[in-house]
Design a protein around this motif. Structure first.
Motif, mmCIF file in Angstrom:
data_model
loop_
_atom_site.group_PDB
_atom_site.id
_atom_site.type_symbol
_atom_site.label_atom_id
_atom_site.label_comp_id
_atom_site.label_asym_id
_atom_site.label_seq_id
_atom_site.Cartn_x
_atom_site.Cartn_y
_atom_site.Cartn_z
ATOM 1 N N VAL A 1 0.863 -1.185 0.000
ATOM 2 C CA VAL A 1 0.000 0.000 0.000
ATOM 3 C C VAL A 1 0.899 1.233 0.000
ATOM 4 N N PRO A 2 0.849 2.071 -1.042
ATOM 5 C CA PRO A 2 1.748 3.237 -1.093
ATOM 6 C C PRO A 2 1.406 4.261 -0.014
ATOM 7 N N ALA A 3 2.349 5.117 0.275
ATOM 8 C CA ALA A 3 2.108 6.203 1.235
ATOM 9 C C ALA A 3 1.012 7.113 0.708
ATOM 10 N N GLY A 4 0.178 7.592 1.616
ATOM 11 C CA GLY A 4 -0.943 8.430 1.216
ATOM 12 C C GLY A 4 -2.124 7.667 0.677
ATOM 13 N N HIS A 5 -2.100 6.348 0.772
ATOM 14 C CA HIS A 5 -3.187 5.501 0.303
ATOM 15 C C HIS A 5 -3.760 4.709 1.473
ATOM 16 N N ALA A 6 -4.912 4.131 1.251
ATOM 17 C CA ALA A 6 -5.548 3.259 2.235
ATOM 18 C C ALA A 6 -6.470 2.311 1.490
ATOM 19 N N VAL A 7 -6.706 1.165 2.085
ATOM 20 C CA VAL A 7 -7.652 0.184 1.538
ATOM 21 C C VAL A 7 -8.945 0.315 2.331
ATOM 22 N N LEU A 8 -10.033 0.593 1.614
ATOM 23 C CA LEU A 8 -11.314 0.895 2.251
ATOM 24 C C LEU A 8 -12.395 -0.035 1.738
ATOM 25 N N SER A 9 -13.168 -0.589 2.658
ATOM 26 C CA SER A 9 -14.379 -1.337 2.301
ATOM 27 C C SER A 9 -15.537 -0.738 3.081
ATOM 28 N N VAL A 10 -16.695 -0.623 2.432
ATOM 29 C CA VAL A 10 -17.855 0.003 3.060
ATOM 30 C C VAL A 10 -19.063 -0.905 2.924
ATOM 31 N N THR A 11 -19.993 -0.722 3.843
ATOM 32 C CA THR A 11 -21.284 -1.411 3.829
ATOM 33 C C THR A 11 -22.354 -0.394 4.161
ATOM 34 N N SER A 12 -23.424 -0.381 3.392
ATOM 35 C CA SER A 12 -24.503 0.559 3.642
ATOM 36 C C SER A 12 -25.436 0.016 4.712
ATOM 37 N N VAL A 13 -26.268 0.902 5.247
ATOM 38 C CA VAL A 13 -27.223 0.495 6.272
ATOM 39 C C VAL A 13 -28.203 -0.528 5.707
ATOM 40 N N GLY A 14 -28.487 -0.419 4.410
ATOM 41 C CA GLY A 14 -29.395 -1.366 3.783
ATOM 42 C C GLY A 14 -28.793 -2.725 3.509
ATOM 43 N N GLY A 15 -27.502 -2.906 3.747
ATOM 44 C CA GLY A 15 -26.864 -4.202 3.547
ATOM 45 C C GLY A 15 -26.033 -4.308 2.294
ATOM 46 N N GLU A 16 -26.084 -3.317 1.399
ATOM 47 C CA GLU A 16 -25.261 -3.351 0.192
ATOM 48 C C GLU A 16 -23.812 -3.052 0.555
ATOM 49 N N HIS A 17 -22.904 -3.816 0.009
ATOM 50 C CA HIS A 17 -21.504 -3.640 0.387
ATOM 51 C C HIS A 17 -20.630 -3.547 -0.855
ATOM 52 N N ALA A 18 -19.460 -2.955 -0.673
ATOM 53 C CA ALA A 18 -18.461 -2.830 -1.727
ATOM 54 C C ALA A 18 -17.189 -3.525 -1.273
ATOM 55 N N PRO A 19 -16.486 -4.197 -2.169
ATOM 56 C CA PRO A 19 -15.246 -4.880 -1.788
ATOM 57 C C PRO A 19 -14.169 -3.880 -1.431
ATOM 58 N N PRO A 20 -13.090 -4.312 -0.785
ATOM 59 C CA PRO A 20 -12.001 -3.387 -0.431
ATOM 60 C C PRO A 20 -11.380 -2.753 -1.667
ATOM 61 N N VAL A 21 -11.189 -1.443 -1.592
ATOM 62 C CA VAL A 21 -10.686 -0.661 -2.721
ATOM 63 C C VAL A 21 -9.479 0.140 -2.258
ATOM 64 N N LEU A 22 -8.424 0.140 -3.052
ATOM 65 C CA LEU A 22 -7.252 0.960 -2.775
ATOM 66 C C LEU A 22 -7.563 2.394 -3.168
ATOM 67 N N VAL A 23 -7.500 3.309 -2.212
ATOM 68 C CA VAL A 23 -7.902 4.700 -2.413
ATOM 69 C C VAL A 23 -6.684 5.597 -2.271
ATOM 70 N N ASP A 24 -6.507 6.478 -3.239
ATOM 71 C CA ASP A 24 -5.472 7.516 -3.152
ATOM 72 C C ASP A 24 -6.078 8.697 -2.400
ATOM 73 N N LEU A 25 -5.659 8.903 -1.159
ATOM 74 C CA LEU A 25 -6.238 9.942 -0.314
ATOM 75 C C LEU A 25 -5.705 11.325 -0.633
ATOM 76 N N ARG A 26 -4.752 11.428 -1.528
ATOM 77 C CA ARG A 26 -4.170 12.724 -1.863
ATOM 78 C C ARG A 26 -4.828 13.367 -3.069
ATOM 79 N N SER A 27 -5.767 12.682 -3.712
ATOM 80 C CA SER A 27 -6.394 13.209 -4.929
ATOM 81 C C SER A 27 -7.872 13.434 -4.708
#
Length: 732
Positions: free
Chosen positions: A706-732
């Motif tokens: 995982v590069p610096a300034g990045h993070a791996v994020l996974s989310v789930t909605s209150v309704g139960g819909e979820h997204a797989p872990p995604v590598l996110v560039d937090l600097r852009s």
């Protein structure tokens, strides 16, 4: 109707201060005093038409005023997308990556095929390939045309010859165009440029133009819609005003307020109608991009990484109450960007939504942490600072001694539950209730910190004074509670000794002006979460580490109890704890799981999962719906995330090189020359394609890839819909 059901929180008062406003590149935000609208910094993508509504008498604005930034922001499409995707101007992509030729290969192939076609045509035109390529023309045309006996024959021959050459050129274009994929090159690079330059951005019809407030018109509030449309055109309205007034309109649709009251308020106050109790319509400055119509804050961009799902690559990553309602846990070492790139944007978004009457936010962090300026909050509680302007209610604003005892026991000894008799804090809660109940009955309030410490220590004078006060009130039942506490204090291993030691951490000179239940100070009560409250609590981590952890557990326990006990859950309640070390207990996990159904959520950050008891680490990752691993996590923490994110089926290719053995003398000579030139033996590649199960993100990948300034994020909605872990560039 002026405040749309919003009121000042109990025992709090807003802080008035000013600040300069700074425009955002994506959302226009004129200041509270009317200011001329600024030019739009960029042209948004063409808006998609909203659902049609009944026809309206108004017409779409034209001229320079129609280009006001707020109007473009309102008309920008927000298509539905997977959880965690920034929807403002989003262009959905296919779920699977198409079989596309790389751009460099496509361009180079087109150039090479064009040069080859041009070379062949030059050879044909100049006769280098012989005269035979023109024999069909000589065979098909009459001899009289070729001889050119008359002027008409010469004209016919010229026309026929040009048609013949044109057919050759068309054939060459078709053949070499297919070889060079010219059509794909035009579709990918030339057509988008041509469309942007030639096609004007379509303007929505008046009945579907969100800037004209069509829903208000269709339900009989045309005067209010005209007033709001004029405010937007002249630059006297910002995005917070739009969100706040839409919130007020929803209360009219739900029957909580009348249409006449809403219309009258809008006509009198315009864009400032239904204002927040503080009177503010915006924050002094913003550090992130926000879309208040979608209730989102952008935290970065999904990287173009093969591990990321194709539909997420290049799309903005955002958080909203829809996903924060399942709570979020972020883990990363110091300096990885948890505060500046996650906590601060989320707190800022919640404050903006609170100004719009949609949210209540409690932000907790160490003193000195940058969670936003003071004037972005209604109340700032600085625990341990001299001359405090506001205090924190130690008992959470409740009048029930049993509830107060449970919350206080969780704060004091929740992290030591395994060491207590019975393995939980129920014994501690019982001991506290045996003192808090009689004290409140005798004095109509709960004890101060010094008074509670004396009672827990079993000071004879304090117990005797409490007994006398109870006898004066005639509370015989509570006398029995006090007698039971006195008897239990004589037993070895009494839990009150531990409680007294823990409460002594708050009975320090630095905290002498805090936690006063006598009513002499203004106190923040988390019982006010049904109002759009903005509170920041600074904990005295330096020099009072254990006291800070107790207070953090106290706020977390009070929040979970108050959020679930709300009668009106229409506002989203959000608790943000920056550096939530040693606050996670078994009872806290049960409280976090109950927040999802109460329209509430928590955002917790940790430097490492080692700050959570080992038995609770897996349960913590399972209790939250959103998980975030920052760059620099250890392999031990990465293994926990990898386990909770699970595995997926992927297609792998195994390539095997097999040396080619030549049998003939010529073949052997050719292979020898090739090896001398390339330095490698002649080989043939064998490709094996298999489908295997692989971890989405392994512990090693999280710790090292995982590069610096990045993070791996996974989310789930209150309704139960979820997204797989995604590598996110937090600097852009």
């Amino acid at each position: 109707m002026d405040t749309e059901g919003t009121h000042d929180a109990q025992h709090t008062a807003p802080q008035q201060s000013g600040g300069a406003h700074r425009s955002e590149p994506t959302v226009p935000r004129p200041a509270a005093p009317p200011a001329p609208p600024a030019a739009a910094p960029h042209t948004p993508p063409p808006p998609a038409a909203p659902p049609a509504v009944p026809a309206m008498p108004a017409t779409a604005p034209t001229g320079p005023a129609a280009e006001a930034p707020l109007l473009g922001w309102l008309r920008t499409p927000r298509p539905s997308a997977a959880p965690g995707i920034w929807t403002y101007g989003h262009r959905p992509r296919a779920a699977e990556e198409p079989d596309r030729v790389p751009g460099r290969q496509l361009i180079s192939g087109a150039v090479i095929s064009f040069l080859c076609g041009w070379l062949l045509w030059s050879l044909l035109w100049n006769g280098y390939l012989g005269p035979y390529w023109g024999w069909p023309l000589a065979v098909l045309l009459p001899d009289s045309w070729a001889l050119g006996a008359t002027s008409g024959d010469q004209l016919a021959y010229a026309i026929a010859s040009r048609v013949y050459y044109g057919l050759w050129i068309a054939g060459l274009v078709i053949v070499f165009g297919r070889l060079g994929r010219w059509a794909e090159l035009v579709r990918r690079y030339l057509l988008p440029v041509f469309r942007r330059r030639s096609a004007p951005a379509p303007r929505p019809e008046p009945a579907a133009d969100r800037a004209l407030w069509p829903e208000l018109r269709s339900h009989g509030a045309a005067d209010a819609a005209d007033q709001l449309a004029a405010e937007a055109r002249t630059g006297r309205m910002n995005d917070v005003d739009v969100a706040r007034i839409e919130r007020a309109w929803q209360s009219v649709r739900s029957g909580k307020n009348s249409l006449a009251s809403f219309t009258d308020t809008v006509l009198r106050h315009g864009a400032a109608a239904c204002a927040h109790p503080s009177g503010r319509r915006d924050l002094p400055r913003r550090a992130a991009h926000h879309d208040l119509l979608a209730h989102q804050v952008r935290i970065g961009t999904a990287a173009e990484h093969p591990r990321n799902p194709y539909r997420h690559r290049g799309a903005g990553s955002a958080l909203s109450p829809e996903v924060l309602g399942t709570s979020l846990l972020a883990v990363g070492p110091a300096g990885s960007g948890k505060t500046t790139r996650l906590v601060k944007p989320v707190v800022e978004s919640m404050c903006l939504q609170a100004l719009a009457g949609q949210c209540a936010v409690i932000a907790v962090g160490p003193a000195g942490s940058d969670l936003g300026p003071d004037d972005a909050f209604d109340v700032v509680v600085r625990v341990g600072r001299p001359d405090p302007e506001c205090d924190l209610d130690l008992y959470g604003g409740t009048t029930d001694p049993d509830e107060a005892s449970g919350i206080l026991a969780e704060a004091l000894v929740g992290d030591l539950a395994e060491q207590l008799p019975g393995g939980d804090s129920r014994r501690a809660a019982t001991a506290l209730s045996q003192l808090l109940g009689p004290f409140r009955a005798a004095h109509d309030r709960f004890p101060t910190v010094p008074e509670l410490r004396e009672l827990l220590d079993g000071a004879p004078r304090a117990l005797a004074a409490l007994r006398t006060a109870l006898e004066d009130t005639g509370a015989a039942t509570l006398l029995r509670e006090l007698d039971a506490r006195v008897r239990q204090s004589d037993r070895p291993g009494d839990v009150a000794v531990l409680l007294a030691d823990r409460i002594a951490l708050l009975d320090r000179p630095a905290f002498a002006a805090f936690f006063d239940p006598t009513g002499t100070t203004r106190q923040v009560s988390l019982r006010s979460l049904d109002h759009p409250l903005r509170v920041r609590i600074e904990l005295p981590e330096r020099g009072h580490t254990e006291a800070s952890r107790i207070l953090a557990r106290l706020v977390l326990a009070q929040f979970t109890e108050s959020a679930v006990a709300r009668g009106d859950r229409s506002l989203f309640a959000c608790l943000v704890i920056d550096e939530a070390a040693h606050t996670i207990t078994a009872e806290a996990l049960r409280g976090l799981q109950r927040l999802r159904s109460a329209n509430a959520g928590a955002v917790l950050t940790l430097r490492s999962l080692d700050e959570v008891p080992d038995a609770l680490r897996g349960a913590l990752l399972g209790a939250v719906g959103c998980r975030m691993a920052f760059a620099g996590v250890t392999t031990w923490d990465g293994a926990r995330f990898a386990e909770v994110w699970g595995k997926e089926w992927v297609e792998t290719r195994d390539v095997t090189d097999r040396q080619i053995i030549a049998e003939s003398a010529a073949g052997k000579a050719f292979h020898m020359v090739r090896q001398l030139v390339t330095g490698k033996a002649a080989t043939a590649k064998a490709v094996t394609v298999r489908t295997v199960e692989r971890e989405r993100w392994s512990a090693s990948d999280l710790a090292n890839s995982v590069p610096a300034g990045h993070a791996v994020l996974s989310v789930t909605s209150v309704g139960g819909e979820h997204a797989p872990p995604v590598l996110v560039d937090l600097r852009s």
